[in-house]
Write a protein that holds these residues in place. Structure first.
Motif, PDB file in Angstrom:
ATOM      1  N   TYR A  84      -5.820  -5.398   0.348  1.00  9.69           N
ATOM      2  CA  TYR A  84      -6.158  -4.499  -0.762  1.00  9.69           C
ATOM      3  C   TYR A  84      -6.362  -3.077  -0.233  1.00  9.69           C
ATOM      4  O   TYR A  84      -5.880  -2.109  -0.835  1.00  9.69           O
ATOM      5  N   CYS A  85      -7.053  -2.944   0.890  1.00 10.17           N
ATOM      6  CA  CYS A  85      -7.263  -1.617   1.495  1.00 10.17           C
ATOM      7  C   CYS A  85      -5.930  -0.974   1.880  1.00 10.17           C
ATOM      8  O   CYS A  85      -5.722   0.218   1.645  1.00 10.17           O
ATOM      9  N   LEU A  86      -5.042  -1.766   2.471  1.00 10.16           N
ATOM     10  CA  LEU A  86      -3.727  -1.240   2.844  1.00 10.16           C
ATOM     11  C   LEU A  86      -2.947  -0.817   1.603  1.00 10.16           C
ATOM     12  O   LEU A  86      -2.315   0.244   1.593  1.00 10.16           O
ATOM     13  N   ALA A  87      -3.002  -1.626   0.558  1.00 10.21           N
ATOM     14  CA  ALA A  87      -2.280  -1.303  -0.675  1.00 10.21           C
ATOM     15  C   ALA A  87      -2.822  -0.027  -1.313  1.00 10.21           C
ATOM     16  O   ALA A  87      -2.051   0.795  -1.825  1.00 10.21           O
ATOM     17  N   GLU A  88      -4.124   0.172  -1.283  1.00  7.02           N
ATOM     18  CA  GLU A  88      -4.708   1.398  -1.841  1.00  7.02           C
ATOM     19  C   GLU A  88      -4.249   2.629  -1.046  1.00  7.02           C
ATOM     20  O   GLU A  88      -3.985   3.681  -1.617  1.00  7.02           O
ATOM     21  N   GLY A  89      -4.148   2.484   0.263  1.00  5.52           N
ATOM     22  CA  GLY A  89      -3.634   3.581   1.082  1.00  5.52           C
ATOM     23  C   GLY A  89      -2.193   3.921   0.735  1.00  5.52           C
ATOM     24  O   GLY A  89      -1.822   5.097   0.633  1.00  5.52           O
ATOM     25  N   ILE A  90      -1.384   2.900   0.525  1.00  5.27           N
ATOM     26  CA  ILE A  90       0.015   3.120   0.151  1.00  5.27           C
ATOM     27  C   ILE A  90       0.094   3.775  -1.221  1.00  5.27           C
ATOM     28  O   ILE A  90       0.883   4.701  -1.445  1.00  5.27           O
ATOM     29  N   THR A  92      -2.078   5.750  -2.585  1.00  2.00           N
ATOM     30  CA  THR A  92      -2.473   7.158  -2.422  1.00  2.00           C
ATOM     31  C   THR A  92      -1.310   7.983  -1.889  1.00  2.00           C
ATOM     32  O   THR A  92      -1.030   9.077  -2.385  1.00  2.00           O
ATOM     33  N   LEU A  93      -0.605   7.460  -0.894  1.00  2.00           N
ATOM     34  CA  LEU A  93       0.556   8.165  -0.346  1.00  2.00           C
ATOM     35  C   LEU A  93       1.657   8.294  -1.393  1.00  2.00           C
ATOM     36  O   LEU A  93       2.306   9.346  -1.487  1.00  2.00           O
ATOM     37  N   ASP A  94       1.856   7.235  -2.180  1.00  2.00           N
ATOM     38  CA  ASP A  94       2.867   7.293  -3.247  1.00  2.00           C
ATOM     39  C   ASP A  94       2.511   8.367  -4.273  1.00  2.00           C
ATOM     40  O   ASP A  94       3.370   9.144  -4.700  1.00  2.00           O
ATOM     41  N   ARG A  95       1.251   8.427  -4.683  1.00  2.00           N
ATOM     42  CA  ARG A  95       0.835   9.434  -5.679  1.00  2.00           C
ATOM     43  C   ARG A  95       1.051  10.853  -5.155  1.00  2.00           C
ATOM     44  O   ARG A  95       1.531  11.727  -5.876  1.00  2.00           O
ATOM     45  N   ARG A  96       0.685  11.074  -3.895  1.00  2.00           N
ATOM     46  CA  ARG A  96       0.872  12.413  -3.305  1.00  2.00           C
ATOM     47  C   ARG A  96       2.347  12.783  -3.264  1.00  2.00           C
ATOM     48  O   ARG A  96       2.719  13.924  -3.535  1.00  2.00           O
ATOM     49  N   PHE A  97       3.182  11.818  -2.898  1.00  2.00           N
ATOM     50  CA  PHE A  97       4.612  12.093  -2.825  1.00  2.00           C
ATOM     51  C   PHE A  97       5.179  12.366  -4.215  1.00  2.00           C
ATOM     52  O   PHE A  97       5.981  13.278  -4.402  1.00  2.00           O
ATOM     53  N   LEU A  98       4.769  11.597  -5.206  1.00  2.00           N
ATOM     54  CA  LEU A  98       5.267  11.781  -6.563  1.00  2.00           C
ATOM     55  C   LEU A  98       4.877  13.142  -7.136  1.00  2.00           C
ATOM     56  O   LEU A  98       5.602  13.705  -7.956  1.00  2.00           O
ATOM     57  N   GLN A  99       3.738  13.687  -6.701  1.00  2.00           N
ATOM     58  CA  GLN A  99       3.326  15.009  -7.180  1.00  2.00           C
ATOM     59  C   GLN A  99       4.256  16.108  -6.686  1.00  2.00           C
ATOM     60  O   GLN A  99       4.421  17.135  -7.342  1.00  2.00           O
ATOM     61  N   GLY A 133       8.716   2.539  -4.524  1.00  2.00           N
ATOM     62  CA  GLY A 133       7.606   1.596  -4.571  1.00  2.00           C
ATOM     63  C   GLY A 133       7.346   1.122  -5.988  1.00  2.00           C
ATOM     64  O   GLY A 133       8.149   1.326  -6.897  1.00  2.00           O
ATOM     65  N   VAL A 134       6.206   0.532  -6.171  1.00  2.00           N
ATOM     66  CA  VAL A 134       5.803  -0.020  -7.460  1.00  2.00           C
ATOM     67  C   VAL A 134       4.731   0.878  -8.063  1.00  2.00           C
ATOM     68  O   VAL A 134       3.728   1.181  -7.419  1.00  2.00           O
ATOM     69  N   LEU A 135       4.975   1.315  -9.294  1.00  2.00           N
ATOM     70  CA  LEU A 135       3.961   2.088 -10.013  1.00  2.00           C
ATOM     71  C   LEU A 135       2.860   1.178 -10.529  1.00  2.00           C
ATOM     72  O   LEU A 135       1.697   1.536 -10.551  1.00  2.00           O
ATOM     73  N   GLY A 136       3.235   0.012 -10.983  1.00  2.00           N
ATOM     74  CA  GLY A 136       2.247  -0.930 -11.484  1.00  2.00           C
ATOM     75  C   GLY A 136       2.888  -2.077 -12.226  1.00  2.00           C
ATOM     76  O   GLY A 136       4.094  -2.101 -12.461  1.00  2.00           O
ATOM     77  N   HIS A 137       2.068  -3.034 -12.571  1.00  2.00           N
ATOM     78  CA  HIS A 137       2.537  -4.151 -13.389  1.00  2.00           C
ATOM     79  C   HIS A 137       1.451  -4.467 -14.402  1.00  2.00           C
ATOM     80  O   HIS A 137       0.277  -4.184 -14.198  1.00  2.00           O
ATOM     81  N   LEU A 138       1.874  -5.044 -15.510  1.00  2.00           N
ATOM     82  CA  LEU A 138       0.965  -5.231 -16.628  1.00  2.00           C
ATOM     83  C   LEU A 138       1.427  -6.417 -17.451  1.00  2.00           C
ATOM     84  O   LEU A 138       2.629  -6.607 -17.668  1.00  2.00           O
ATOM     85  N   ARG A 139       0.489  -7.204 -17.890  1.00  2.00           N
ATOM     86  CA  ARG A 139       0.815  -8.299 -18.803  1.00  2.00           C
ATOM     87  C   ARG A 139       0.804  -7.738 -20.223  1.00  2.00           C
ATOM     88  O   ARG A 139      -0.190  -7.170 -20.662  1.00  2.00           O
ATOM     89  N   LEU A 140       1.917  -7.897 -20.910  1.00  2.00           N
ATOM     90  CA  LEU A 140       2.043  -7.398 -22.279  1.00  2.00           C
ATOM     91  C   LEU A 140       1.458  -8.410 -23.259  1.00  2.00           C
ATOM     92  O   LEU A 140       1.686  -9.607 -23.142  1.00  2.00           O
ATOM     93  N   LYS A 141       0.696  -7.900 -24.228  1.00  2.00           N
ATOM     94  CA  LYS A 141       0.079  -8.789 -25.213  1.00  2.00           C
ATOM     95  C   LYS A 141       1.051  -9.160 -26.318  1.00  2.00           C
ATOM     96  O   LYS A 141       0.885 -10.169 -26.983  1.00  2.00           O
TER      97      LYS A 141
END
Length: 156
Positions: A84-90, A92-99, A133-141
């Motif tokens: 989880y810590c590694l994923a949060e670091g990735i 953060t890097l993805d968000r900075r790059f996307l900006q 990378g992956v922006l996110g995933h979500l279960r649709l209702k």
């Protein structure tokens, strides 16, 4: 591993059955003999070492599984927390790059059976560095295009 999911499982016969397991007896013997490799990932409140993170990364690169990471140094729960810590670091890097990205492509995959939305990206900056990378995933209702639009907005 003795896994307890609720306080009601704290019953003597669970502990007695676990105590009789050969794997438990071997682990206790290793601990008594002083050659238990699990000391590297002791259940202390110290921050994980760089070596523990590197061990997990190596295991993920070779096996892509957290069930057992090869060096017996980390327990399953601790490995998940390290991941989880590694994923949060990735992230953060993805968000900075996307900006700073000048071009971004979004791709969405929807699982009709599980009603799950997965949003992936590929981005490029002025130096032509590319990151994906992956922006996110979500279960649709619900199903349908309105649910997809709402889910996409939640992820982004």
């Amino acid at each position: 591993t003795l896994a307890l999911r609720s306080p009601s499982q704290l019953q003597l016969h669970h502990f007695l059955r676990h105590d009789e397991l050969e794997s438990h007896q071997r682990a206790v013997q290793r601990l008594i003999d002083g050659n238990d490799t699990a000391k590297v990932c002791s259940l202390s409140f110290e921050a994980p070492s760089v070596a523990q993170f590197m061990s997990l990364l190596q295991a993920l690169r070779t096996r892509r599984s957290l069930q057992f990471n090869g060096d017996k140094a980390c327990f399953r729960m601790k490995s998940r927390k390290l991941l989880y810590c590694l994923a949060e670091g990735i992230r953060t890097l993805d968000r900075r790059f996307l900006q700073t990205a000048t071009s971004t492509t979004l791709a969405q995959d929807v699982s009709a059976r599980a009603h799950t939305l997965l949003a992936r990206f590929t981005a490029t900056n002025d130096n032509l560095d590319t990151r994906h990378g992956v922006l996110g995933h979500l279960r649709l209702k619900q199903t349908g295009h309105k649910a997809l639009l709402k889910g996409s907005a939640q992820i982004i």
